[in-house]
Design a protein around this motif. Sequence first.
Motif, PDB file in Angstrom:
ATOM      1  N   THR A   1     -35.590 -81.414  -2.967  1.00  0.00           N
ATOM      2  CA  THR A   1     -34.937 -80.277  -3.614  1.00  0.00           C
ATOM      3  C   THR A   1     -35.189 -80.366  -5.110  1.00  0.00           C
ATOM      4  O   THR A   1     -34.933 -81.413  -5.715  1.00  0.00           O
ATOM      5  N   VAL A   2     -35.706 -79.295  -5.665  1.00  0.00           N
ATOM      6  CA  VAL A   2     -35.890 -79.209  -7.119  1.00  0.00           C
ATOM      7  C   VAL A   2     -34.636 -78.537  -7.669  1.00  0.00           C
ATOM      8  O   VAL A   2     -34.347 -77.388  -7.322  1.00  0.00           O
ATOM      9  N   PHE A   3     -33.902 -79.273  -8.506  1.00  0.00           N
ATOM     10  CA  PHE A   3     -32.614 -78.760  -8.967  1.00  0.00           C
ATOM     11  C   PHE A   3     -32.789 -77.865 -10.193  1.00  0.00           C
ATOM     12  O   PHE A   3     -32.675 -78.312 -11.320  1.00  0.00           O
ATOM     13  N   GLY A   4     -33.049 -76.594  -9.929  1.00  0.00           N
ATOM     14  CA  GLY A   4     -33.129 -75.602 -10.992  1.00  0.00           C
ATOM     15  C   GLY A   4     -34.549 -75.344 -11.455  1.00  0.00           C
ATOM     16  O   GLY A   4     -35.290 -76.286 -11.749  1.00  0.00           O
ATOM     17  N   ASP A   5     -34.934 -74.052 -11.469  1.00  0.00           N
ATOM     18  CA  ASP A   5     -36.240 -73.679 -12.034  1.00  0.00           C
ATOM     19  C   ASP A   5     -36.071 -72.601 -13.103  1.00  0.00           C
ATOM     20  O   ASP A   5     -36.982 -71.831 -13.364  1.00  0.00           O
ATOM     21  N   ASP A   6     -34.852 -72.592 -13.686  1.00  0.00           N
ATOM     22  CA  ASP A   6     -34.563 -71.580 -14.713  1.00  0.00           C
ATOM     23  C   ASP A   6     -34.118 -72.225 -16.032  1.00  0.00           C
ATOM     24  O   ASP A   6     -33.335 -71.654 -16.782  1.00  0.00           O
ATOM     25  N   PHE A   7     -34.619 -73.444 -16.281  1.00  0.00           N
ATOM     26  CA  PHE A   7     -34.318 -74.089 -17.568  1.00  0.00           C
ATOM     27  C   PHE A   7     -35.218 -73.502 -18.661  1.00  0.00           C
ATOM     28  O   PHE A   7     -36.263 -72.893 -18.365  1.00  0.00           O
ATOM     29  N   ASP A   8     -34.812 -73.727 -19.900  1.00  0.00           N
ATOM     30  CA  ASP A   8     -35.590 -73.237 -21.027  1.00  0.00           C
ATOM     31  C   ASP A   8     -36.741 -74.213 -21.327  1.00  0.00           C
ATOM     32  O   ASP A   8     -36.774 -74.896 -22.341  1.00  0.00           O
ATOM     33  N   THR A   9     -37.670 -74.288 -20.384  1.00  0.00           N
ATOM     34  CA  THR A   9     -38.848 -75.162 -20.509  1.00  0.00           C
ATOM     35  C   THR A   9     -40.062 -74.331 -20.072  1.00  0.00           C
ATOM     36  O   THR A   9     -39.880 -73.273 -19.455  1.00  0.00           O
ATOM     37  N   PRO A  10     -41.278 -74.792 -20.354  1.00  0.00           N
ATOM     38  CA  PRO A  10     -42.449 -73.945 -20.052  1.00  0.00           C
ATOM     39  C   PRO A  10     -42.517 -73.466 -18.606  1.00  0.00           C
ATOM     40  O   PRO A  10     -42.848 -72.310 -18.347  1.00  0.00           O
ATOM     41  N   ASP A  11     -42.204 -74.318 -17.606  1.00  0.00           N
ATOM     42  CA  ASP A  11     -42.274 -73.814 -16.219  1.00  0.00           C
ATOM     43  C   ASP A  11     -40.891 -73.680 -15.581  1.00  0.00           C
ATOM     44  O   ASP A  11     -40.777 -73.448 -14.376  1.00  0.00           O
ATOM     45  N   GLY A  12     -39.842 -73.844 -16.368  1.00  0.00           N
ATOM     46  CA  GLY A  12     -38.479 -73.618 -15.862  1.00  0.00           C
ATOM     47  C   GLY A  12     -37.823 -74.852 -15.251  1.00  0.00           C
ATOM     48  O   GLY A  12     -36.620 -74.846 -14.987  1.00  0.00           O
ATOM     49  N   THR A  13     -38.613 -75.920 -15.022  1.00  0.00           N
ATOM     50  CA  THR A  13     -37.999 -77.130 -14.452  1.00  0.00           C
ATOM     51  C   THR A  13     -37.816 -78.185 -15.558  1.00  0.00           C
ATOM     52  O   THR A  13     -38.431 -78.100 -16.622  1.00  0.00           O
ATOM     53  N   CYS A  14     -36.978 -79.176 -15.260  1.00  0.00           N
ATOM     54  CA  CYS A  14     -36.606 -80.163 -16.286  1.00  0.00           C
ATOM     55  C   CYS A  14     -37.794 -81.000 -16.735  1.00  0.00           C
ATOM     56  O   CYS A  14     -38.628 -81.391 -15.914  1.00  0.00           O
ATOM     57  N   LEU A  15     -37.818 -81.310 -18.008  1.00  0.00           N
ATOM     58  CA  LEU A  15     -38.847 -82.201 -18.571  1.00  0.00           C
ATOM     59  C   LEU A  15     -38.268 -83.599 -18.748  1.00  0.00           C
ATOM     60  O   LEU A  15     -37.181 -83.755 -19.305  1.00  0.00           O
ATOM     61  N   ARG A  16     -39.002 -84.595 -18.274  1.00  0.00           N
ATOM     62  CA  ARG A  16     -38.576 -85.979 -18.446  1.00  0.00           C
ATOM     63  C   ARG A  16     -39.768 -86.816 -18.916  1.00  0.00           C
ATOM     64  O   ARG A  16     -40.926 -86.447 -18.694  1.00  0.00           O
ATOM     65  N   ASP A  17     -39.447 -87.971 -19.505  1.00  0.00           N
ATOM     66  CA  ASP A  17     -40.459 -88.857 -20.073  1.00  0.00           C
ATOM     67  C   ASP A  17     -40.622 -90.042 -19.113  1.00  0.00           C
ATOM     68  O   ASP A  17     -39.791 -90.945 -19.069  1.00  0.00           O
ATOM     69  N   TYR A  18     -41.701 -90.034 -18.315  1.00  0.00           N
ATOM     70  CA  TYR A  18     -41.902 -91.093 -17.305  1.00  0.00           C
ATOM     71  C   TYR A  18     -42.662 -92.250 -17.931  1.00  0.00           C
ATOM     72  O   TYR A  18     -43.723 -92.068 -18.524  1.00  0.00           O
TER      73      TYR A  18
END
Length: 348
Positions: free
Chosen positions: A214-231
Amino acid sequence: MDRGTKAAVLVTGGAGFIGAHTAKALHDRGYLPVVYDNLSSGFRDAVRWGPFVHGDIRDERALGDALAEHGIKAVIHFAGLIEVGRSVAKPDLFWEHNVAGTVSLLGAMRDRGVGRLVFSSSAAVYGQGGRGPLETIPEDAPKAPASPYGDTKLACEWMIQAQCRAYGLTGVALRYFNAAGADPSDQIGEAHEPETHLIPLAIAAALGDGKPLTVFGDDFDTPDGTCLRDYIHVSDLAAAHVAALEADLPAGAFEAVNVGTGQGASVFEVVKAVGQAVGHAVPHSIGARRAGDPASLVANPSRARELLGWSATRSSLDQIVADALRWERTPRYGAGVRGERKMQASVD
Ligand SMILES: NC(=O)c1ccc[n+]([C@@H]2O[C@H](COP(=O)([O-])OP(=O)(O)OC[C@H]3O[C@@H](n4cnc5c(N)ncnc54)[C@H](O)[C@@H]3O)[C@@H](O)[C@H]2O)c1
């Protein structure tokens, strides 16, 4: 700390994911890693590079005995509880293991004259992120943890800093972003139960070992709407601990340092990278946002470069996914946990 011949370093939580990789890095650099772990979530089979002491960090006397018996010169402290969601349901448990456990460790170190501590902190101390939604986060960004887990990490940092001032301890808190990947040897890797991290969950979903992601949210204020994290690759993270151990810092100094790459990857980018590595798309659906998930958590890693001379070398998303996938396909400890993993991903 000077690198002496086989100087002994206590690694609390060294039977866990990041601790085991750091024990290997210490060994490779000529130290003797002495793992101290209660095996509540770690694995005896992950302890391969030095002695093992079965103990709890809340047991100050047992810790003191281990410090004395092995002639410990420094401590790297990973032991603790890590699931953000569980910390909301059971905050008392997290304060007991993470905070009271660190009080007990600091007491044992003070009494035995052990002068250097490297502590596992977390990007969770920043809560909702940096100053702007898509800016990288420097160490002096506002601290506002969004969970009891993050509260315990910040409380530990404060306590360690006070002990440095009072007793001349030298402390480094490493604020990790999202640890992932596995050692290239495939002897050790990630095996959490429950698993809450995106990359192993996406791999399990792709291999048919877990539920669809499950992808939790695709409506964030990011380029593709999903969360950005630093892996950050766990081997890079392990190297950062060795660098923190050896950093030229005076007695009484305390430093908090981000350990990340400075590059964010979105959930969709991770899902795509896993699909490419496996050879077919990762089954997934879009769910609602989870409470408290920031749009973006990406480190500004300049301080790690300046102070520790460290930067990531193995942390491209493709490399992380390739190593994590090989580990998932390797017969190994913790192999039975995968089917029970909960389909969620979080930053801890
Ligand atoms: N995994 C990440 O992405 C991440 C990110 C930021 C910070 N951290 C921090 O890094 C540390 C290690 O994380 P990990 O992913 O390797 O977790 P892990 O669960 O794999 O390892 C934790 C280890 O600590 C041991 N432990 C727990 N409570 C203990 C106690 N009371 N006494 C003795 N041993 C105990 C467990 O048995 C386990 O071996 C944790 O402190 C975590 O909060 C992890």
